[in-house]
Design a protein around this motif. Sequence first.
Motif, PDB file in Angstrom:
ATOM      1  N   SER A  22       8.613  -0.239   7.175  1.00 55.44           N
ATOM      2  CA  SER A  22       8.382  -1.301   5.934  1.00 55.44           C
ATOM      3  C   SER A  22       7.930  -0.543   4.700  1.00 55.44           C
ATOM      4  CB  SER A  22       7.740  -2.602   6.514  1.00 55.44           C
ATOM      5  OG  SER A  22       8.060  -2.957   7.331  1.00 55.44           O
ATOM      6  N   LEU A  26       9.540  -0.569   1.102  1.00 57.90           N
ATOM      7  CA  LEU A  26       8.850  -1.060   0.066  1.00 57.90           C
ATOM      8  C   LEU A  26       8.441  -0.253  -1.237  1.00 57.90           C
ATOM      9  CD1 LEU A  26       6.527  -3.408   1.681  1.00 57.90           C
ATOM     10  CD2 LEU A  26       8.361  -4.283   0.573  1.00 57.90           C
ATOM     11  N   LEU A  29      11.115   0.237  -4.208  1.00 58.70           N
ATOM     12  CA  LEU A  29      10.995  -0.883  -5.153  1.00 58.70           C
ATOM     13  C   LEU A  29      10.600  -0.133  -6.679  1.00 58.70           C
ATOM     14  CD1 LEU A  29       9.723  -3.802  -3.451  1.00 58.70           C
ATOM     15  CD2 LEU A  29      12.307  -3.383  -3.944  1.00 58.70           C
ATOM     16  N   VAL A  32       6.597   0.657  -7.739  1.00 56.35           N
ATOM     17  CA  VAL A  32       5.771   0.606  -6.554  1.00 56.35           C
ATOM     18  C   VAL A  32       5.512   2.028  -6.169  1.00 56.35           C
ATOM     19  CG1 VAL A  32       5.294  -0.189  -4.194  1.00 56.35           C
ATOM     20  CG2 VAL A  32       6.614  -1.645  -5.777  1.00 56.35           C
ATOM     21  N   THR A  56       7.566  -7.230  -4.826  1.00 59.19           N
ATOM     22  CA  THR A  56       6.828  -6.644  -3.792  1.00 59.19           C
ATOM     23  C   THR A  56       6.409  -7.649  -2.803  1.00 59.19           C
ATOM     24  OG1 THR A  56       6.302  -4.489  -4.804  1.00 59.19           O
ATOM     25  CG2 THR A  56       5.674  -4.678  -2.541  1.00 59.19           C
ATOM     26  N   ALA A  59       9.275  -9.844  -1.382  1.00 61.01           N
ATOM     27  CA  ALA A  59       9.679  -8.973  -0.130  1.00 61.01           C
ATOM     28  C   ALA A  59       9.030  -9.345   1.280  1.00 61.01           C
ATOM     29  CB  ALA A  59       9.996  -7.662  -0.385  1.00 61.01           C
ATOM     30  N   LEU A  60       7.879  -9.259   1.205  1.00 62.72           N
ATOM     31  CA  LEU A  60       6.982  -9.609   2.215  1.00 62.72           C
ATOM     32  C   LEU A  60       6.742 -10.710   2.603  1.00 62.72           C
ATOM     33  CD1 LEU A  60       3.879  -7.101   1.053  1.00 62.72           C
ATOM     34  CD2 LEU A  60       5.453  -6.626   3.097  1.00 62.72           C
ATOM     35  N   ASP A  63       9.910 -11.823   4.507  1.00 61.26           N
ATOM     36  CA  ASP A  63       9.751 -11.780   5.974  1.00 61.26           C
ATOM     37  C   ASP A  63       9.124 -12.542   6.799  1.00 61.26           C
ATOM     38  OD1 ASP A  63       8.305  -9.559   8.083  1.00 61.26           O
ATOM     39  OD2 ASP A  63      10.220  -9.097   7.870  1.00 61.26           O
TER      40      ASP A  63
END
Length: 187
Positions: A22, A26, A29, A32, A56, A59-60, A63
Amino acid sequence: MFSLQARYRGRAVRRAELVRRSAEALATLPGVGEFELLGVEDIRAIVDTPEALCDTVMALLSDGEWAVGIVVAPTISEACDVPLVRSTRAGSVQATVLPLGGTFAQDISAAFALIAHVLAKRTFEGREATSLMRSGLNQNEAAAELGISKQAMSQRLQAAGWQAETAGWRLAVNLLIQANQHAHNSI
């Protein structure tokens, strides 16, 4: 200066591997930095812009198995000195703005709570449609990619809360800009 911290709260058997993969994903991106692995479940990165930070965090949140911490501070060392998220539950965001002052942290956390609510209600089709839109395609291009009509694409986006997501994203970015200005004006 923006620091993003995340703690995996899911039940995956191979947590360390999932967290490492992960972090690598990430870090690809835009805006980042490299993620630092802090133990088995924790990661941290410096993020260049409020837009990259919002992308970011979303995205977390999408999930659903990560607790997220955001730190806005005048320097990298101050941003990294804030302890990792401990009590935050999966799918939520805890913000810290240094030096302390105003309601920036509460407002940022609230904006992400609203975004998380929208993201949690999304179907597979809605995630698929919004992902294409977020990647920069327009509705016609996204519909063609999915092999559906423009009207069907519009319906998917409406059901997925696309307008609420984009409004929440813009609100979060604006709050992060204001918090960053506060942090830098305080030094």
